[in-house]
Scaffold this motif. Structure first.
Motif, PDB file in Angstrom:
ATOM      1  N   GLY A 181     -10.213   3.754  34.920  1.00  2.98           N
ATOM      2  CA  GLY A 181     -10.209   2.949  36.122  1.00  2.98           C
ATOM      3  C   GLY A 181     -11.452   3.247  36.936  1.00  2.98           C
ATOM      4  O   GLY A 181     -12.063   4.307  36.808  1.00  2.98           O
ATOM      5  N   GLU A 206      -5.778   1.021  38.427  1.00  5.43           N
ATOM      6  CA  GLU A 206      -7.108   0.719  37.882  1.00  5.43           C
ATOM      7  C   GLU A 206      -7.188   1.043  36.398  1.00  5.43           C
ATOM      8  O   GLU A 206      -7.643   0.220  35.589  1.00  5.43           O
ATOM      9  CB  GLU A 206      -8.179   1.488  38.658  1.00  5.43           C
ATOM     10  N   HIS A 239     -11.004  -2.388  37.781  1.00  3.25           N
ATOM     11  CA  HIS A 239     -10.582  -1.973  39.122  1.00  3.25           C
ATOM     12  C   HIS A 239      -9.305  -2.708  39.488  1.00  3.25           C
ATOM     13  O   HIS A 239      -9.163  -3.891  39.199  1.00  3.25           O
ATOM     14  CB  HIS A 239     -11.673  -2.291  40.140  1.00  3.25           C
TER      15      HIS A 239
END
Length: 260
Positions: free
Chosen positions: A228, A152, A260
């Motif tokens: 992330g 992420e 993400h």
């Protein structure tokens, strides 16, 4: 960032979003797309027998108000001299942004929008989440990366390169790395390949991970935190808290660039 998508509602946080978009577009010869959304599904209700009812007067007023918002924004953008377009949608905001962001380089929201967490899960485009009352300058003077070695944050870092290229200071902050993830040294080397000098910092946990990161960002004067989103399940964060939830809900500064 050349293709900049802004969620253009009528909230008090919108001026900071527009100011940020204008600064990014001027710095990177970019194009601004403003999404003015009127989710008409909110004005339709169903009864237990399957009948539907439309609050037509309220819906017409909302459409008219948002048409006025679109017209005012067009005037502001025309005065800026930058390339732009204003698009309209009648879907729910998360769905509308997910569709509109497919060929965008960044989506700009505010914490007050309260949909940033959903949008970052619905799109592959990095999401820039601003404080409600403060625009992000371009260039950014001081940026931080909350590095845990996961996929992420790696996606967020790749998307942040245009913002980091002109930063005076970039700090890679690590509290704990994921098992099997990439070490912070790899992130520093990756940035160096883009001619971005970054300083790594291994932080000693004081309190929670998120509190440790927030204190470090404040200490170095970070204007932007690259991170992330939802490295753990979103349900777990909802129930027990986590880094993503903390920075979206409990920490009004700094601006966040999330993926993400």
């Amino acid at each position: 960032m050349r293709s900049i998508l802004v969620y253009a509602d009528r909230s008090a946080a919108m001026p900071a979003r527009l100011e940020t978009a204008l600064a990014l577009a001027k710095a990177g010869e970019g194009h601004i797309t403003l999404l003015v959304d009127t989710p008409i599904g909110r004005y339709i209700s169903m009864d237990p027998m399957g009948g539907s009812y439309v609050a037509s007067d309220a819906m017409k007023q909302a459409l008219a108000d948002d048409d006025g918002q679109a017209a005012r924004l067009r005037v502001q953008l025309q005065e800026s001299g930058l390339p732009y377009d204003v698009i309209r949608s009648e879907d729910e905001p998360v769905e509308a942004l997910a569709v509109a962001s497919r060929l965008a380089d960044v989506v700009i929201l505010s914490r007050a929008s309260a949909i940033a967490g959903e949008v970052v899960l619905a799109t592959r485009t990095p999401v820039l989440v601003l404080p409600n009352d403060k625009a992000l300058p371009a260039p950014v003077a001081n940026a931080c990366v909350a590095w845990d070695g996961g996929n992420e944050v790696a996606a967020a870092l790749r998307g942040a390169i245009p913002l980091l290229a002109r930063c005076a200071s970039v700090n890679v902050l690590t509290v704990g790395e994921k098992p099997g993830g990439f070490p912070a040294a790899d992130a520093v080397r990756y940035l160096a390949r883009h001619s971005i000098k970054a300083e790594p910092h291994q932080l000693t946990r004081k309190g929670s991970t998120e509190e440790t990161l927030a204190a470090a960002v404040m200490k170095v004067g970070g204007e932007l935190l690259i991170m992330g989103a939802y490295g753990r399940s979103r349900m777990r964060e909802f129930l027990f808290g986590g880094v993503t939830r903390y920075f979206l809900e409990d920490c009004p500064r700094p601006a966040l660039l999330m993926a993400h």
